[in-house]
Design an enzyme around this catalytic site. Structure first.
Site, PDB file in Angstrom:
ATOM      1  N   ASP A 105       2.956   6.450   6.120  1.00 29.01           N
ATOM      2  CA  ASP A 105       2.454   7.289   5.022  1.00 29.01           C
ATOM      3  C   ASP A 105       0.928   7.181   5.093  1.00 29.01           C
ATOM      4  OD1 ASP A 105       2.357   8.751   2.653  1.00 29.01           O
ATOM      5  OD2 ASP A 105       2.707   7.001   1.384  1.00 29.01           O
ATOM      6  N   CYS A 158       0.181  13.212   1.855  1.00 25.37           N
ATOM      7  CA  CYS A 158       0.151  14.014   0.622  1.00 25.37           C
ATOM      8  C   CYS A 158      -0.992  15.016   0.756  1.00 25.37           C
ATOM      9  CB  CYS A 158       0.047  13.144  -0.630  1.00 25.37           C
ATOM     10  SG  CYS A 158      -1.375  12.058  -0.674  1.00 25.37           S
TER      11      CYS A 158
HETATM   12  C1  LIG Z   1      -1.186   7.244   1.056  1.00 29.28           C
HETATM   13  S1  LIG Z   1      -1.585   5.595   0.742  1.00 29.28           S
HETATM   14  C2  LIG Z   1      -0.024   4.787   0.863  1.00 29.28           C
HETATM   15  C3  LIG Z   1       0.862   4.942  -0.369  1.00 29.28           C
HETATM   16  C4  LIG Z   1       2.100   4.066  -0.287  1.00 29.28           C
HETATM   17  N1  LIG Z   1       2.882   4.336   0.914  1.00 29.28           N
HETATM   18  C5  LIG Z   1       3.008   4.185  -1.488  1.00 29.28           C
HETATM   19  O1  LIG Z   1       4.008   4.887  -1.437  1.00 29.28           O
HETATM   20  O2  LIG Z   1       2.729   3.548  -2.506  1.00 29.28           O
HETATM   21  C6  LIG Z   1      -2.335   5.107   2.248  1.00 29.28           C
HETATM   22  C7  LIG Z   1      -2.625   3.611   2.345  1.00 29.28           C
HETATM   23  O3  LIG Z   1      -2.999   3.352   3.708  1.00 29.28           O
HETATM   24  C8  LIG Z   1      -3.888   2.246   3.692  1.00 29.28           C
HETATM   25  N2  LIG Z   1      -4.533   2.250   5.014  1.00 29.28           N
HETATM   26  C9  LIG Z   1      -5.530   3.055   5.459  1.00 29.28           C
HETATM   27  N3  LIG Z   1      -5.798   2.788   6.748  1.00 29.28           N
HETATM   28  C10 LIG Z   1      -4.938   1.804   7.130  1.00 29.28           C
HETATM   29  C11 LIG Z   1      -4.720   1.085   8.350  1.00 29.28           C
HETATM   30  N4  LIG Z   1      -5.445   1.349   9.434  1.00 29.28           N
HETATM   31  N5  LIG Z   1      -3.761   0.140   8.384  1.00 29.28           N
HETATM   32  C12 LIG Z   1      -3.028  -0.135   7.263  1.00 29.28           C
HETATM   33  N6  LIG Z   1      -3.202   0.491   6.084  1.00 29.28           N
HETATM   34  C13 LIG Z   1      -4.134   1.452   6.028  1.00 29.28           C
HETATM   35  C14 LIG Z   1      -4.770   2.512   2.487  1.00 29.28           C
HETATM   36  O4  LIG Z   1      -5.368   1.319   2.031  1.00 29.28           O
HETATM   37  C15 LIG Z   1      -3.764   3.095   1.495  1.00 29.28           C
HETATM   38  O5  LIG Z   1      -3.280   2.087   0.638  1.00 29.28           O
END
Ligand SMILES: C[S@@+](CC[C@H](N)C(=O)[O-])C[C@H]1O[C@@H](n2cnc3c(N)ncnc32)[C@H](O)[C@@H]1O
Length: 218
Positions: A105, A158
């Site tokens: 996601d 999203c």
């Molecule tokens: C769209 S949100 C996820 C929402 C979550 N799946 C939920 O349903 O509650 C994207 C997330 O990806 C994390 N993120 C961004 N780059 C990342 C990376 N390289 N590795 C792991 N997490 C990452 C961000 O901190 C953020 O919390």
């Protein structure tokens, strides 16, 4: 303030976000990775939709956001292994055991959820999209490398922009010639050839994109 919320009787999740879990085809015994997990809505939905998974690992690179995953798990009396890491840097965190299911996601422009976060209209720039697409494709290739043969990966955003959605999947399929795109047969959303798009509905769900990819058995 919702009755029974703190007791874990209910969770709040948009209908569009709920669809991610249903596309994962979760079965008992599977090892599951939620690669961008915070605040954990989908991690909890994964655990609630299939009780006997062998292991669920939830990663997020944000030190500030990862504790929210633990809070949600605690509220619902669920457990997962949480890791703070850049999911794409697999040498930093991966134990060498491939996953049966991966939910990716990805971080995105969040243009499908502007009604809940109107600041996005002011803060997002057109110039954000190309760098985001690079991160998304990088994460997708990295997660593909740790998916088991026969395993399934669900890519979700999203966002309503093609550059973050079906064009990422088209670019990925050119790079990974053995990857199989699984058609999403559904009565909702728009078929984009490489994935399915839900546009936001003012009286209903958020905007979302989903693609289901499978790795053939060796
Ligand atoms: C769209 S949100 C996820 C929402 C979550 N799946 C939920 O349903 O509650 C994207 C997330 O990806 C994390 N993120 C961004 N780059 C990342 C990376 N390289 N590795 C792991 N997490 C990452 C961000 O901190 C953020 O919390």
């Amino acid at each position: 303030n919702l009755p029974w919320f703190e007791d874990g009787a209910v969770s709040v999740q948009d209908e569009a976000a709920q669809l991610c879990t249903t596309l994962m085809d979760l079965l008992p015994g599977q090892r599951v990775l939620d690669a961008c997990a915070a605040p954990g809505g989908k991690t909890c939905a994964i655990l609630e939709s299939c009780a006997d998974l062998s292991e669920v690992i939830a990663i997020d690179e944000s030190e500030d956001r990862l504790p929210r995953v633990q809070e949600n798990l605690d509220r619902l009396d669920l457990s997962a292994n949480l890791l703070q890491a850049d999911a794409a840097d697999i040498e930093q965190w991966w134990d060498g055991q491939a996953f049966d299911r991966i939910l990716l996601d990805v971080p995105c422009s969040a243009t499908g959820v502007i009604r809940r976060h109107p600041d996005i209209k002011l803060l997002r720039r057109e110039s954000d999209i190309v760098p985001l697409a690079g991160i998304q494709l990088g994460l997708l290739n990295a997660m593909w490398s740790i998916l088991k043969p026969g395993g399934r990966l669900v890519y979700a955003t999203c966002s309503v922009f093609p550059q973050e959605n079906h064009r990422i999947i088209q670019r990925f399929l050119k790079q990974q010639e053995h990857a199989q795109l699984v058609p999403i047969e559904a009565g909702w959303g728009l078929d984009m050839d490489a994935g399915r798009n839900l546009l936001p509905d003012p009286n209903s769900h958020d905007g979302f994109f989903y693609a289901v990819l499978e790795k053939p058995d060796a």
